[in-house]
Design a protein around this motif. Structure first.
Motif, mmCIF file in Angstrom:
data_model
loop_
_atom_site.group_PDB
_atom_site.id
_atom_site.type_symbol
_atom_site.label_atom_id
_atom_site.label_comp_id
_atom_site.label_asym_id
_atom_site.label_seq_id
_atom_site.Cartn_x
_atom_site.Cartn_y
_atom_site.Cartn_z
ATOM 1 N N TYR A 226 0.857 -1.178 0.000
ATOM 2 C CA TYR A 226 0.000 0.000 0.000
ATOM 3 C C TYR A 226 0.897 1.233 0.000
ATOM 4 O O TYR A 226 1.581 1.514 0.988
ATOM 5 C CB TYR A 226 -0.904 -0.024 1.230
ATOM 6 C CG TYR A 226 -1.958 1.057 1.281
ATOM 7 C CD1 TYR A 226 -3.230 0.829 0.756
ATOM 8 C CD2 TYR A 226 -1.701 2.287 1.885
ATOM 9 C CE1 TYR A 226 -4.212 1.801 0.823
ATOM 10 C CE2 TYR A 226 -2.678 3.263 1.955
ATOM 11 C CZ TYR A 226 -3.928 3.024 1.420
ATOM 12 O OH TYR A 226 -4.903 3.987 1.481
ATOM 13 N N GLU A 227 0.884 1.965 -1.092
ATOM 14 C CA GLU A 227 1.745 3.129 -1.227
ATOM 15 C C GLU A 227 1.193 4.304 -0.430
ATOM 16 O O GLU A 227 0.032 4.687 -0.577
ATOM 17 C CB GLU A 227 1.851 3.525 -2.698
ATOM 18 C CG GLU A 227 2.657 4.787 -2.945
ATOM 19 C CD GLU A 227 2.641 5.225 -4.395
ATOM 20 O OE1 GLU A 227 3.293 6.237 -4.717
ATOM 21 O OE2 GLU A 227 1.960 4.552 -5.215
ATOM 22 N N LEU A 228 2.021 4.893 0.425
ATOM 23 C CA LEU A 228 1.660 6.137 1.097
ATOM 24 C C LEU A 228 2.102 7.293 0.213
ATOM 25 O O LEU A 228 3.283 7.437 -0.104
ATOM 26 C CB LEU A 228 2.330 6.229 2.468
ATOM 27 C CG LEU A 228 1.983 5.112 3.468
ATOM 28 C CD1 LEU A 228 2.572 5.422 4.837
ATOM 29 C CD2 LEU A 228 0.471 4.907 3.566
ATOM 30 N N ALA A 229 1.134 8.110 -0.212
ATOM 31 C CA ALA A 229 1.366 9.138 -1.228
ATOM 32 C C ALA A 229 0.623 10.409 -0.855
ATOM 33 O O ALA A 229 -0.213 10.410 0.063
ATOM 34 C CB ALA A 229 0.897 8.617 -2.588
ATOM 35 N N PRO A 230 0.890 11.518 -1.538
ATOM 36 C CA PRO A 230 0.206 12.776 -1.196
ATOM 37 C C PRO A 230 -1.314 12.681 -1.222
ATOM 38 O O PRO A 230 -1.985 13.405 -0.477
ATOM 39 C CB PRO A 230 0.729 13.746 -2.266
ATOM 40 C CG PRO A 230 2.075 13.214 -2.620
ATOM 41 C CD PRO A 230 1.940 11.718 -2.556
ATOM 42 N N TRP A 231 -1.876 11.787 -2.047
ATOM 43 C CA TRP A 231 -3.336 11.713 -2.148
ATOM 44 C C TRP A 231 -3.982 10.916 -1.011
ATOM 45 O O TRP A 231 -5.198 10.948 -0.869
ATOM 46 C CB TRP A 231 -3.747 11.130 -3.495
ATOM 47 C CG TRP A 231 -3.119 9.805 -3.815
ATOM 48 C CD1 TRP A 231 -3.533 8.562 -3.419
ATOM 49 C CD2 TRP A 231 -1.948 9.586 -4.606
ATOM 50 N NE1 TRP A 231 -2.695 7.584 -3.905
ATOM 51 C CE2 TRP A 231 -1.708 8.196 -4.647
ATOM 52 C CE3 TRP A 231 -1.079 10.431 -5.296
ATOM 53 C CZ2 TRP A 231 -0.629 7.638 -5.343
ATOM 54 C CZ3 TRP A 231 -0.012 9.884 -5.980
ATOM 55 C CH2 TRP A 231 0.199 8.500 -5.996
ATOM 56 N N ASN A 232 -3.213 10.176 -0.205
ATOM 57 C CA ASN A 232 -3.843 9.482 0.913
ATOM 58 C C ASN A 232 -3.247 9.851 2.275
ATOM 59 O O ASN A 232 -3.825 9.533 3.308
ATOM 60 C CB ASN A 232 -3.826 7.955 0.714
ATOM 61 C CG ASN A 232 -2.434 7.388 0.520
ATOM 62 O OD1 ASN A 232 -1.463 7.895 1.062
ATOM 63 N ND2 ASN A 232 -2.335 6.304 -0.259
ATOM 64 N N LEU A 233 -2.092 10.509 2.282
ATOM 65 C CA LEU A 233 -1.499 10.951 3.532
ATOM 66 C C LEU A 233 -2.159 12.244 4.017
ATOM 67 O O LEU A 233 -2.605 13.054 3.197
ATOM 68 C CB LEU A 233 0.001 11.212 3.341
ATOM 69 C CG LEU A 233 0.918 9.991 3.249
ATOM 70 C CD1 LEU A 233 2.292 10.403 2.716
ATOM 71 C CD2 LEU A 233 1.055 9.308 4.614
ATOM 72 N N SER A 235 -2.243 16.073 5.247
ATOM 73 C CA SER A 235 -1.459 17.165 4.661
ATOM 74 C C SER A 235 -0.128 17.366 5.363
ATOM 75 O O SER A 235 0.876 17.708 4.722
ATOM 76 C CB SER A 235 -2.273 18.463 4.706
ATOM 77 O OG SER A 235 -2.623 18.796 6.044
ATOM 78 N N TRP A 236 -0.074 17.104 6.660
ATOM 79 C CA TRP A 236 1.160 17.331 7.412
ATOM 80 C C TRP A 236 2.194 16.209 7.205
ATOM 81 O O TRP A 236 3.313 16.304 7.709
ATOM 82 C CB TRP A 236 0.871 17.516 8.907
ATOM 83 C CG TRP A 236 -0.250 16.681 9.455
ATOM 84 C CD1 TRP A 236 -1.575 16.995 9.486
ATOM 85 C CD2 TRP A 236 -0.150 15.376 10.052
ATOM 86 N NE1 TRP A 236 -2.313 15.990 10.064
ATOM 87 C CE2 TRP A 236 -1.463 14.984 10.430
ATOM 88 C CE3 TRP A 236 0.915 14.519 10.316
ATOM 89 C CZ2 TRP A 236 -1.735 13.770 11.047
ATOM 90 C CZ3 TRP A 236 0.659 13.313 10.932
ATOM 91 C CH2 TRP A 236 -0.659 12.942 11.280
ATOM 92 N N LEU A 237 1.838 15.189 6.442
ATOM 93 C CA LEU A 237 2.796 14.154 6.033
ATOM 94 C C LEU A 237 2.903 14.056 4.511
ATOM 95 O O LEU A 237 3.638 13.210 4.003
ATOM 96 C CB LEU A 237 2.372 12.787 6.596
ATOM 97 C CG LEU A 237 2.533 12.580 8.104
ATOM 98 C CD1 LEU A 237 1.943 11.228 8.512
ATOM 99 C CD2 LEU A 237 3.992 12.678 8.534
ATOM 100 N N GLY A 238 2.197 14.908 3.808
ATOM 101 C CA GLY A 238 2.097 14.779 2.354
ATOM 102 C C GLY A 238 3.408 14.890 1.613
ATOM 103 O O GLY A 238 3.538 14.383 0.498
#
Length: 331
Positions: A226-233, A235-238
């Motif tokens: 499961y990729e952690l990416a700007p669209w699911n993280l 905003s403070w981890l994006g």
């Protein structure tokens, strides 16, 4: 492939005879732990493929080296891995992934690297499917170093990549742990996430290579990564996506490490010592040696027995092409 099996240097004599000049200086060391209480075996691993195609990794807890035929001059690959012994065969899992990385062709984009690694993950899941017991897993935090291009990060698990300058050690990766799953679901905020991930340490993981992920369905393990990416993280981890191009700073060094270095009562306090600890040292080998020496001579409070692997990448020259554009992170 021609191979040999020299003994692994001690923690105070890191492996550093890699050919990365004139771009980088690289050193690495791995051992069972620090202090009197240590784990019975080292389930960590690493991989270094230098710009001349010389590969180094651990097999049976001993150093193995080979020269990869046809490896393009100037391309490099770095990785640290932490096998999950609690799920059985942790050392074997880390070894088989390190070995699998040797067969992956050099990649010039984040998408090409992810495609190759997703395929390796699926193949190894099939390989372990016929074995009795729980499926093993390993973390994988790696940098692909294209010749003349910016480094590409790929990250799974709770090992970390740090950027360390004169005043601060900043994590450039997000731990794949239950607290991150809670953050993805909006159940905790930035303050609580930081406290649980960096302010304390718990040996729990929500995703690992081969093992699978508990992000997509928290109640069960799912096979894909499961990729952690700007669209699911949040905003403070994006800005800390798992798969992205990096812009390295000339005034910083980069540490890939397994979680034995922060398996203690107050991880953030120990990590905060690193800038002063590494400041003024002339090369990557000295920095790796100093990190291991600190674990023996001035260990953090509440240090838990765990394996230790540290790899330092020190940029040698400033390259104007090593600037990450917004589109690069999605390539």
């Amino acid at each position: 492939m021609p191979t040999n099996r020299p003994s692994m240097p001690t923690a105070f004599e890191p492996l550093h005879d890699f050919q990365f000049a004139p771009r980088y200086d690289v050193a690495v060391a791995s051992r069972r732990g620090a202090g009197l209480l240590q784990r019975p075996e080292n389930q960590d691993n690493f991989l270094v493929i230098d710009a001349h195609g010389t590969a180094s990794w651990l097999e049976g807890q001993e150093l193995r080296r080979t020269t990869l035929p046809g490896w393009p001059a100037g391309h490099g690959r770095l990785a640290v891995l932490d096998g999950m012994g609690g799920h059985g065969h942790g050392r074997e899992a880390a070894e088989v992934v390190a070995s699998g990385l040797l067969a992956i062709p050099p990649c010039g984009t984040a998408s090409a690297l992810a495609e190759q690694l997703d395929e390796l993950h699926a193949r190894l899941q099939r390989q372990f499917a016929s074995r009795a017991g729980a499926r093993p897993g390993t973390t994988l935090t790696m940098l692909e170093l294209p010749a003349g291009g910016a480094p590409i990060l790929y990250h799974v698990g709770d090992s970390r990549l740090y950027e360390i300058d004169a005043t601060r050690a900043s994590a450039l990766t997000v731990d794949h742990v239950p607290a991150t799953a809670a953050a993805l679901g909006g159940r905790i905020d930035e303050r609580d996430w930081w406290k649980q991930v960096h302010g304390e340490h718990a040996p729990q993981i929500a995703q690992a290579f081969i093992l699978g992920n508990a992000f997509s369905k928290p109640a069960q393990l799912s096979d894909p990564l499961y990729e952690l990416a700007p669209w699911n993280l949040p905003s403070w981890l994006g800005g800390l996506a798992d798969r992205r191009v990096l812009a390295l700073r000339q005034d910083a060094v980069y540490l890939l490490a397994t979680d034995g270095f922060w398996s203690c009562a107050t991880p953030a306090a120990f990590v905060a010592r690193w800038p002063a600890l590494l400041g003024g040292l002339p090369d990557a080998a000295s920095m790796v040696g100093r990190l291991f020496a600190a674990m023996d001579e001035a260990p953090p409070e509440g240090l838990q027995p765990d394996n230790l692997t540290a790899l330092v990448l020190r940029p040698l020259l400033c390259h104007p092409d090593e600037t990450a554009l917004p589109s690069d992170a999605l390539s």
